[in-house]
Design an enzyme around this catalytic site. Structure first.
Site, PDB file in Angstrom:
ATOM      1  N   GLU A  24       0.815  -1.215   0.000  1.00  9.80           N
ATOM      2  CA  GLU A  24       0.000   0.000   0.000  1.00  9.80           C
ATOM      3  C   GLU A  24       0.853   1.272   0.000  1.00  9.80           C
ATOM      4  O   GLU A  24       0.366   2.362   0.284  1.00  9.80           O
ATOM      5  CB  GLU A  24      -0.961  -0.022   1.190  1.00  9.80           C
ATOM      6  CG  GLU A  24      -2.029  -1.087   1.031  1.00  9.80           C
ATOM      7  CD  GLU A  24      -3.046  -1.118   2.156  1.00  9.80           C
ATOM      8  OE1 GLU A  24      -2.835  -0.469   3.208  1.00  9.80           O
ATOM      9  OE2 GLU A  24      -4.059  -1.812   1.984  1.00  9.80           O
ATOM     10  N   TYR A  84      -4.923  -9.761   3.629  1.00  9.18           N
ATOM     11  CA  TYR A  84      -3.681  -9.903   2.875  1.00  9.18           C
ATOM     12  C   TYR A  84      -3.516 -11.345   2.443  1.00  9.18           C
ATOM     13  O   TYR A  84      -3.740 -12.275   3.229  1.00  9.18           O
ATOM     14  CB  TYR A  84      -2.472  -9.487   3.736  1.00  9.18           C
ATOM     15  CG  TYR A  84      -1.160  -9.646   3.000  1.00  9.18           C
ATOM     16  CD1 TYR A  84      -0.767  -8.721   2.043  1.00  9.18           C
ATOM     17  CD2 TYR A  84      -0.345 -10.742   3.246  1.00  9.18           C
ATOM     18  CE1 TYR A  84       0.430  -8.878   1.357  1.00  9.18           C
ATOM     19  CE2 TYR A  84       0.854 -10.905   2.558  1.00  9.18           C
ATOM     20  CZ  TYR A  84       1.234  -9.973   1.617  1.00  9.18           C
ATOM     21  OH  TYR A  84       2.408 -10.121   0.931  1.00  9.18           O
ATOM     22  N   VAL A  85      -3.128 -11.505   1.185  1.00  6.99           N
ATOM     23  CA  VAL A  85      -2.809 -12.816   0.620  1.00  6.99           C
ATOM     24  C   VAL A  85      -1.412 -12.706   0.023  1.00  6.99           C
ATOM     25  O   VAL A  85      -1.109 -11.731  -0.688  1.00  6.99           O
ATOM     26  CB  VAL A  85      -3.843 -13.218  -0.459  1.00  6.99           C
ATOM     27  CG1 VAL A  85      -3.451 -14.530  -1.124  1.00  6.99           C
ATOM     28  CG2 VAL A  85      -5.241 -13.317   0.145  1.00  6.99           C
ATOM     29  N   GLY A  93      -7.972 -18.220  -5.010  1.00  5.39           N
ATOM     30  CA  GLY A  93      -9.220 -18.242  -4.255  1.00  5.39           C
ATOM     31  C   GLY A  93      -9.073 -17.980  -2.772  1.00  5.39           C
ATOM     32  O   GLY A  93     -10.057 -18.066  -2.032  1.00  5.39           O
ATOM     33  N   GLY A  95      -8.283 -15.096  -1.129  1.00  5.67           N
ATOM     34  CA  GLY A  95      -8.970 -13.868  -0.726  1.00  5.67           C
ATOM     35  C   GLY A  95     -10.478 -14.057  -0.666  1.00  5.67           C
ATOM     36  O   GLY A  95     -11.130 -13.626   0.288  1.00  5.67           O
ATOM     37  N   TYR A 129     -13.658  -7.007  -5.192  1.00  2.99           N
ATOM     38  CA  TYR A 129     -14.714  -6.796  -4.202  1.00  2.99           C
ATOM     39  C   TYR A 129     -16.077  -6.658  -4.877  1.00  2.99           C
ATOM     40  O   TYR A 129     -17.085  -7.139  -4.353  1.00  2.99           O
ATOM     41  CB  TYR A 129     -14.418  -5.575  -3.333  1.00  2.99           C
ATOM     42  CG  TYR A 129     -13.170  -5.712  -2.489  1.00  2.99           C
ATOM     43  CD1 TYR A 129     -12.763  -6.942  -1.969  1.00  2.99           C
ATOM     44  CD2 TYR A 129     -12.381  -4.606  -2.211  1.00  2.99           C
ATOM     45  CE1 TYR A 129     -11.625  -7.062  -1.193  1.00  2.99           C
ATOM     46  CE2 TYR A 129     -11.233  -4.716  -1.429  1.00  2.99           C
ATOM     47  CZ  TYR A 129     -10.864  -5.951  -0.929  1.00  2.99           C
ATOM     48  OH  TYR A 129      -9.738  -6.062  -0.163  1.00  2.99           O
ATOM     49  N   GLU A 138     -20.104   5.713  -2.376  1.00 12.39           N
ATOM     50  CA  GLU A 138     -19.561   6.871  -3.076  1.00 12.39           C
ATOM     51  C   GLU A 138     -19.775   8.189  -2.334  1.00 12.39           C
ATOM     52  O   GLU A 138     -19.024   9.125  -2.507  1.00 12.39           O
ATOM     53  CB  GLU A 138     -20.159   6.963  -4.488  1.00 12.39           C
ATOM     54  CG  GLU A 138     -19.936   5.716  -5.331  1.00 12.39           C
ATOM     55  CD  GLU A 138     -18.475   5.385  -5.578  1.00 12.39           C
ATOM     56  OE1 GLU A 138     -17.636   6.310  -5.634  1.00 12.39           O
ATOM     57  OE2 GLU A 138     -18.160   4.179  -5.685  1.00 12.39           O
TER      58      GLU A 138
END
Length: 158
Positions: A24, A84-85, A93, A95, A129, A138
């Protein structure tokens, strides 16, 4: 396999947190220590919970979460702080399995919502997602006060 984290998992969890921070673009932002995470996850008053995804006896990823509360719904929700993966396990698969596990946990605990934040530049995660049924809010933005600003706010006189 997804299982609840145990105290022996704390070093792995901290490594995953650091890996996530690097992904990130904030590699130096992690202040957490093993002692802090141990207390937060397994101390007298746990602040959060974690689950570990494993394959072939090796940790492939984790999710750290806690409960929040909706006054409008009158019930608690489940908030995903970190997912986290490992790079080697992505696309397998893991996540999705972690998200499904937490969604089932939220339902079992009577939660009204399951929610999390995602960085706006992480298009791959956002698309993933959306595939999983998540909807972006939003009209809402995250607000944060930390560090010196938190101290100033706490000590300011009205």
């Amino acid at each position: 396999m997804i299982r609840p984290a145990i105290p022996a998992d704390v070093p792995v969890i901290l490594r995953f947190v650091r890996d996530l921070a690097a992904f990130e673009r904030e590699p130096d932002a992690v202040e957490a220590t093993e002692a802090m995470l141990t207390d937060a996850l397994f101390g007298a008053t746990p602040a959060a919970e974690a689950v570990i995804a494993e394959g072939d006896g090796k940790p492939l990823g984790f999710a750290l979460f806690f409960h929040n509360f909706s006054t409008w719904k009158g019930r608690r929700g489940l908030y995903l702080e970190d997912l986290y993966v490992t790079p080697a396990a992505r696309g397998r698969g893991v996540g999705g399995a972690l998200l499904r596990h937490l969604a089932a946990l939220a339902i079992a605990r009577g939660c009204a919502r399951f929610e999390w934040s995602v960085l706006d530049w992480n298009a791959d995660a956002i698309a993933f997602y959306r595939q999983m049924g998540a909807v972006g809010l939003e009209d809402w933005t995250v607000q944060r006060v930390d560090g010196e600003a938190l101290v100033r706010l706490a000590t300011s006189i009205a």
